[in-house]
Every structure is written in C-alpha cells, then in structure tokens.
Design a protein around this motif. Structure first.
Motif, short mmCIF file in Angstrom:
data_model
loop_
_atom_site.label_atom_id
_atom_site.label_comp_id
_atom_site.label_asym_id
_atom_site.label_seq_id
_atom_site.Cartn_x
_atom_site.Cartn_y
_atom_site.Cartn_z
N ALA A 196 -7.67 4.07 -7.70
CA ALA A 196 -6.08 4.32 -8.15
C ALA A 196 -5.78 3.42 -9.43
O ALA A 196 -5.39 3.81 -10.29
CB ALA A 196 -5.14 4.08 -6.92
N ASP A 197 -6.27 2.12 -9.48
CA ASP A 197 -5.98 1.37 -10.25
C ASP A 197 -6.42 1.79 -11.88
O ASP A 197 -5.91 2.02 -13.06
CB ASP A 197 -6.48 0.06 -10.23
CG ASP A 197 -5.69 -0.81 -9.32
OD1 ASP A 197 -4.49 -0.58 -8.87
OD2 ASP A 197 -6.02 -1.68 -8.87
N ILE A 198 -7.71 2.28 -11.79
CA ILE A 198 -8.24 2.69 -12.97
C ILE A 198 -7.88 3.99 -13.56
O ILE A 198 -7.54 4.27 -14.69
CB ILE A 198 -10.08 3.03 -12.75
CG1 ILE A 198 -10.55 1.59 -12.52
CG2 ILE A 198 -10.63 3.59 -13.66
CD1 ILE A 198 -12.11 1.68 -12.15
N GLN A 199 -7.27 4.79 -12.52
CA GLN A 199 -6.85 6.06 -13.05
C GLN A 199 -5.32 6.00 -13.51
O GLN A 199 -5.06 6.68 -14.60
CB GLN A 199 -6.78 7.23 -12.04
CG GLN A 199 -8.42 7.79 -11.63
CD GLN A 199 -8.30 8.96 -10.62
OE1 GLN A 199 -7.52 8.67 -9.60
NE2 GLN A 199 -9.06 9.75 -10.90
N LEU A 200 -4.53 5.22 -12.85
CA LEU A 200 -3.22 4.91 -13.68
C LEU A 200 -3.11 4.07 -14.98
O LEU A 200 -2.41 4.38 -15.67
CB LEU A 200 -2.66 4.04 -12.46
CG LEU A 200 -1.98 4.96 -11.18
CD1 LEU A 200 -1.25 3.92 -10.38
CD2 LEU A 200 -1.07 6.23 -11.81
N ILE A 236 0.70 -1.01 0.02
CA ILE A 236 0.12 0.02 0.02
C ILE A 236 0.90 1.17 0.00
O ILE A 236 0.53 2.24 -0.87
CB ILE A 236 -0.88 -0.14 1.12
CG1 ILE A 236 -1.94 -1.02 0.98
CG2 ILE A 236 -1.64 1.35 1.31
CD1 ILE A 236 -2.87 -1.24 2.05
N ILE A 237 1.86 1.16 0.83
CA ILE A 237 2.71 2.49 0.80
C ILE A 237 3.86 2.59 -0.31
O ILE A 237 3.92 3.54 -0.99
CB ILE A 237 3.70 2.53 2.22
CG1 ILE A 237 2.65 2.67 3.26
CG2 ILE A 237 4.60 3.44 2.26
CD1 ILE A 237 3.26 2.45 4.47
N VAL A 244 2.28 -2.45 -8.91
CA VAL A 244 2.24 -2.33 -7.39
C VAL A 244 0.93 -2.03 -6.95
O VAL A 244 0.30 -2.67 -5.94
CB VAL A 244 3.33 -1.63 -6.79
CG1 VAL A 244 3.09 -1.37 -5.60
CG2 VAL A 244 4.78 -2.02 -7.17
N ASN A 245 0.03 -1.35 -7.62
CA ASN A 245 -1.40 -0.77 -7.27
C ASN A 245 -2.25 -2.16 -7.50
O ASN A 245 -2.96 -2.48 -6.52
CB ASN A 245 -1.75 0.10 -7.99
CG ASN A 245 -1.67 1.63 -7.31
OD1 ASN A 245 -2.24 1.78 -6.27
ND2 ASN A 245 -0.79 2.53 -7.95
N LEU A 246 -1.93 -2.90 -8.63
CA LEU A 246 -2.47 -4.27 -8.81
C LEU A 246 -2.39 -5.00 -7.73
O LEU A 246 -3.15 -5.84 -7.17
CB LEU A 246 -2.52 -4.65 -10.22
CG LEU A 246 -2.87 -3.73 -11.28
CD1 LEU A 246 -2.43 -4.26 -12.55
CD2 LEU A 246 -4.47 -3.75 -11.32
N ILE A 247 -0.91 -5.23 -7.53
CA ILE A 247 -0.56 -6.28 -6.21
C ILE A 247 -1.45 -5.79 -5.07
O ILE A 247 -1.87 -6.75 -4.28
CB ILE A 247 0.86 -6.12 -6.21
CG1 ILE A 247 1.42 -6.72 -7.39
CG2 ILE A 247 1.15 -6.94 -4.94
CD1 ILE A 247 2.89 -6.89 -7.29
#
Length: 125
Positions: A70-74, A12-13, A44-47
């Motif tokens: 966050a995933d969708i925006q990235l 997360i961090i 890392v966001n997907l993980i």
C-alpha cells in the motif's frame, strides 16, 4: 484491553478509510480526489507500517507485506501526480494511473484489515 493492539488497529483501519476516501469518486477527473487526502493516506499508511515492524509472527510478516504494498502504490501515485502536474499536463491517462494505483493500495489495505480482524478473532483471551 491491550493498548498496543488498539493503536495498531486504529491506524490500520484509518489508513484503509483514508485510502477509500481518496479512491472514491469520478475516474475521469482528479477534481473529486483531494491531494490532501492522498497525503494523509500516505502518512497514516507509513505510521501503520512502522507499527507493524515489531511483530515477529507469520501473521505480522503478512500484515507488514500488505502495508508495504500500500505504501509503495500510494507513494507512486503521489509521485506520478506531482511530476505530471509540474513537468507535463495531467490528462486522462495520468488520472487513470493515479486512481488505479490508489485502488491497488486500497485492496492491500482491505486485505490487511481482513487479516487483522481474522487474527483478532482467532486469538484467545
């Protein structure tokens, strides 16, 4: 020490810091924004999102929602950058869109980290 919480907190961090690393820089130029850092932030966001899937609490639902945002925006930022690079030209408008989308993802990651830390502080030993 709970190893699952350590691994989850780590990702997360890390997702937030990678997202910040991509977002930080000149808003008028993609030169100061690395495509590799954007890809790392997406991975890392997907993980981090997959690690949040097992939590069935109310807080887990909110954390999963912030991670999905966050995933969708990235992913949208990477898609727009890729399409513009290969199909059109990358101009100031495209640059602004890509960086703004990563900024929105950064905000979602900041909320996720704040909620995670708050939940950790609230929990009893």
């Amino acid at each position: 020490m709970n190893l699952d919480k350590v691994i989850s907190g780590f990702f997360i961090i890390l997702a937030m810091t990678l997202n910040f690393g991509f977002f930080y820089g000149d808003m008028d130029s993609l030169v100061s924004h690395s495509k590799y850092e954007l890809m790392a932030a997406i991975i890392v966001n997907l993980i981090a999102t997959t690690l949040k899937l097992g939590d069935k609490t109310q807080m887990g639902s909110v954390l999963l929602a912030t991670s999905l945002v966050a995933d969708i925006q990235l992913i949208a930022a990477a898609t727009i950058w890729t399409v513009a690079h290969y199909a059109y030209t990358v101009n100031l408008e495209i640059t602004g869109i890509v960086i703004s989308l990563s900024g929105g993802a950064l905000l979602a990651n900041l909320i996720s980290v704040a909620l995670y830390v708050g939940d950790t502080l609230k929990s009893k030993r």
